[in-house]
Design a protein around this motif. Structure first.
Motif, PDB file in Angstrom:
ATOM      1  N   LEU A 228      -3.913   0.158  -9.920  1.00  0.00           N
ATOM      2  CA  LEU A 228      -4.257   0.017  -8.510  1.00  0.00           C
ATOM      3  C   LEU A 228      -4.361   1.386  -7.854  1.00  0.00           C
ATOM      4  O   LEU A 228      -3.507   2.252  -8.061  1.00  0.00           O
ATOM      5  CB  LEU A 228      -3.193  -0.816  -7.786  1.00  0.00           C
ATOM      6  CG  LEU A 228      -2.865  -2.195  -8.376  1.00  0.00           C
ATOM      7  CD1 LEU A 228      -1.853  -2.913  -7.491  1.00  0.00           C
ATOM      8  CD2 LEU A 228      -4.122  -3.037  -8.543  1.00  0.00           C
TER       9      LEU A 228
ATOM     10  N   LEU B 224       0.824  -1.206   0.000  1.00  0.00           N
ATOM     11  CA  LEU B 224       0.000   0.000   0.000  1.00  0.00           C
ATOM     12  C   LEU B 224       0.860   1.258   0.000  1.00  0.00           C
ATOM     13  O   LEU B 224       0.560   2.244  -0.689  1.00  0.00           O
ATOM     14  CB  LEU B 224      -0.940  -0.008   1.206  1.00  0.00           C
ATOM     15  CG  LEU B 224      -2.029  -1.090   1.216  1.00  0.00           C
ATOM     16  CD1 LEU B 224      -2.822  -1.043   2.517  1.00  0.00           C
ATOM     17  CD2 LEU B 224      -2.971  -0.933   0.035  1.00  0.00           C
TER      18      LEU B 224
ATOM     19  N   SER C 201      -7.834   1.594   3.020  1.00  0.00           N
ATOM     20  CA  SER C 201      -6.371   1.426   3.032  1.00  0.00           C
ATOM     21  C   SER C 201      -5.760   1.935   4.327  1.00  0.00           C
ATOM     22  O   SER C 201      -4.754   1.403   4.817  1.00  0.00           O
ATOM     23  CB  SER C 201      -5.736   2.177   1.855  1.00  0.00           C
ATOM     24  OG  SER C 201      -6.301   1.795   0.621  1.00  0.00           O
TER      25      SER C 201
ATOM     26  N   ILE D 295      -7.737  -1.951  -1.750  1.00  0.00           N
ATOM     27  CA  ILE D 295      -7.197  -1.539  -3.048  1.00  0.00           C
ATOM     28  C   ILE D 295      -8.322  -1.604  -4.068  1.00  0.00           C
ATOM     29  O   ILE D 295      -9.084  -2.576  -4.108  1.00  0.00           O
ATOM     30  CB  ILE D 295      -6.024  -2.441  -3.492  1.00  0.00           C
ATOM     31  CG1 ILE D 295      -4.784  -2.152  -2.655  1.00  0.00           C
ATOM     32  CG2 ILE D 295      -5.700  -2.230  -4.973  1.00  0.00           C
ATOM     33  CD1 ILE D 295      -3.565  -2.984  -3.046  1.00  0.00           C
TER      34      ILE D 295
END
Length: 619
Positions: free
Chosen positions: A497, A421, A503, A487
């Motif tokens: 993405l 992430l 997140s 995501i």
């Protein structure tokens, strides 16, 4: 009253006793009440309306109308009823005008017990006028609406023409109605009740458990190799269904299986009607055929000896998965439900939902259903518990799924998830644009490529931050992140993405990410053209002489089925043939009481069966 129902069960269908809630449902419908019946595939739904139809006609109530969406299913069910000595017919596009007229006249004269029709035909002015005539004379006994989940927009196979069936309640008040389906979650059940106006109907909800099916879900690597190995090891010569998402993949996979010595056929909407019908007929009537198909194939397929269902692409939701896997092992004998899935499956399904023209509320429900299927695929505990839990049913570990038989090792992917992430965030911050999964994983692992150099991503603080993770591990993390909604995959921007509100919790370490460890695959590809010939497999343990009798009976049954233009199982199920082979009957009395042999079949086939057994015993 109950005795007469048992007599119909025994004398017409050849069974000694009802299963599960069948008897309660039969008595409820004979009494003229409405019902919603949820019963797993292979649980005996057809008998729940066929026996009341016979009983109510004997009481003078007339014909039962069965709403069925598939021509092939109508043909086979009517053929099976004829074999059992029941007057039944269908009205569909395969009949000429004169043939349809003759059936309509027979129905008006009260000569037909069950009439099968598609929802499109049932709601035409001509057909409704016929029903009006029967209704006015008190000869409209009952409506049975099969595959009732088709009425719901939340169901896995929504068909708008089912919505018009509300006319049955409005136009023919007092005629009992039964809606039947093998799969519906709480939302779909509510929709069925509302759309068909069954608020006062009694709901009969059976267990969704199919204990004879073993559920196995594997991580997709080389799906072709994985499928070939699965069939070669566990199902040589068996009948099965392989589901693929695209027509091209269906064609390619069917050719690959044929090259590997497997008797396979393709089925999809791009084939002409004649070819599709020929392939379906062969699958139903011949033994050991593997049908490679899109999900257009299979609903209502009544073939009892399908030993496996394999998915090479992930379905849209658990209802679809359950319905499709339920086509295996309808005879109650051991069967396998096998699926290979990967990151691209998750991406594709998410994209299809996001790009759908449907409203946001509908999309949100569909995302929730997909998430439930992804959770099943990623699960490290009992698959069956997860599957049944989705339908609101509590259970214990089954001891028969892949996770129970071989508990997977689990690793903590939280650190890997945070690094992924963070990298998605840093890439977008630097470049002002998003990138796909492959590139993000290259950056995380510190892999120098033309693209990492072109965009300067080797200078990112997260470049190589996850060098200790394999690509397979990171793909597993990405699947979980997409499943969790942490995501977002933008299908309109080359599957790039993007981070979401979810997140943040993962980045802060508030949400643990536990993942299955990837098992190594060391086996080589099966040899091409290694013929996977059929082996005589009986449903019960038989000695060598019993197997000879069983094999001879199967050969005789196949010839009778060809003469009658019916699937072999309509003549006798494998379990019935095995019971005959075990008993080795020498007289009519010896055949009495064998499950699956009703009075009509005893009259029609007893002499031939005894002859085949006698010859097999001599040889």
């Amino acid at each position: 009253m109950a005795l007469s129902h048992h007599q119909i069960l025994r004398d017409v269908f050849g069974y000694a006793q009802f299963r599960g809630p069948q008897q309660d449902i039969v008595e409820h419908m004979v009494a003229g009440r409405d019902a919603l019946v949820l019963m797993p595939t292979g649980g005996g739904k057809s008998l729940c309306y066929q026996i009341p139809a016979i009983a109510r006609q004997r009481l003078g109530h007339g014909v039962t109308i069965v709403v069925s969406p598939l021509i092939a299913l109508m043909h086979d069910q009517v053929g099976a009823l004829h074999e059992a000595g029941v007057s039944a017919a269908f009205l569909n596009s395969t009949l000429s005008g004169d043939e349809s007229y003759q059936i309509e006249q027979r129905m008006l004269r009260g000569e037909i017990t069950l009439l099968y029709a598609a929802p499109e035909r049932l709601t035409t002015p001509r057909f409704l006028a016929l029903l009006d005539s029967l209704f006015e004379r008190g000869l409209l006994s009952m409506f049975a609406i099969d595959e009732a989940h088709c009425v719901s927009q939340w169901g896995h196979d929504f068909r708008p023409e089912y919505r018009a069936l509300t006319v049955l309640h409005e136009r023919f008040a007092g005629v009992p109605r039964m809606a039947l389906t093998a799969t519906a979650d709480a939302l779909t059940r509510e929709d069925i009740v509302e759309r068909l106006q069954l608020e006062d109907a009694r709901a009969f909800v059976s267990s969704f458990d199919r204990p004879n099916i073993r559920y196995t879900i594997v991580e997709k690597r080389d799906s072709t190799l994985q499928l070939l190995r699965f069939i070669e090891r566990e199902h040589p010569g068996d009948a099965g269904i392989v589901y693929c998402q695209s027509r091209r993949k269906v064609e390619d996979m069917a050719n690959t299986l044929v090259d590997a010595g497997i008797n396979a056929l393709p089925y999809h909407a791009g084939l002409d009607n004649k070819t599709r019908q020929t392939h379906q007929d062969r699958f139903l009537r011949e033994e050991g055929i593997v049908m490679v198909a899109t999900i257009a194939f299979g609903m209502g397929i009544d073939k009892p000896d399908v030993r496996f269902v394999a998915h090479l692409d992930m379905p849209k939701n658990i209802e679809g998965y359950y319905q499709e896997t339920g086509r295996a092992g309808r005879d109650g004998l051991p069967a396998n439900a096998w699926m290979a899935y990967g990151l691209q499956d998750v991406v594709n399904q998410r994209r299809m939902i996001d790009e759908s023209p449907a409203g946001e509320d509908f999309k949100q429900v569909m995302r929730g259903k997909l998430d439930a299927l992804l959770a099943l695929a990623e699960a490290t505990n009992c698959r069956r518990m997860r599957l049944l839990g989705y339908f609101g049913e509590q259970s214990q570990p089954c001891g028969n799924c892949d996770n129970c038989l071989h508990p997977p090792a689990v690793w903590d992917g939280t650190d890997a998830a945070r690094k992924l992430l963070s990298t998605v965030y840093r890439i977008q911050q630097m470049s002002g644009m998003s990138f796909g999964a492959g590139h993000v994983m290259d950056v995380v692992r510190g892999k120098t490529t033309e693209k990492t150099s072109q965009y300067g991503h080797e200078a990112l603080s997260t470049f190589g931050i996850g060098a200790g993770f394999s690509e397979m591990q990171l793909r597993g993390v990405l699947r979980q992140m997409i499943a969790m909604g942490a995501i977002h995959v933008d299908g309109q921007a080359f599957n790039t993405l993007q981070l979401t509100e979810q997140s943040r919790a993962v980045l802060r370490g508030e949400v643990p990410v536990l993942l299955r460890e990837s098992a190594a695959e060391k086996d080589k590809r099966p040899k091409r053209n290694a013929r996977l010939g059929a082996v005589v497999k009986a449903p019960i343990s038989l000695d060598s002489e019993g197997l000879l009798r069983y094999s001879a009976l199967k050969a005789w049954r196949a010839e009778v089925a060809r003469q009658h233009n019916l699937p072999a199982y309509v003549i006798f199920h494998d379990a019935t043939l095995a019971a005959i082979a075990q008993r080795a009957p020498q007289s009519l009395d010896d055949l009495q009481g064998i499950s699956g042999i009703g009075i009509k079949k005893l009259e029609a086939y007893a002499e031939e069966v005894l002859r085949v057994v006698a010859i097999a015993c001599v040889t």
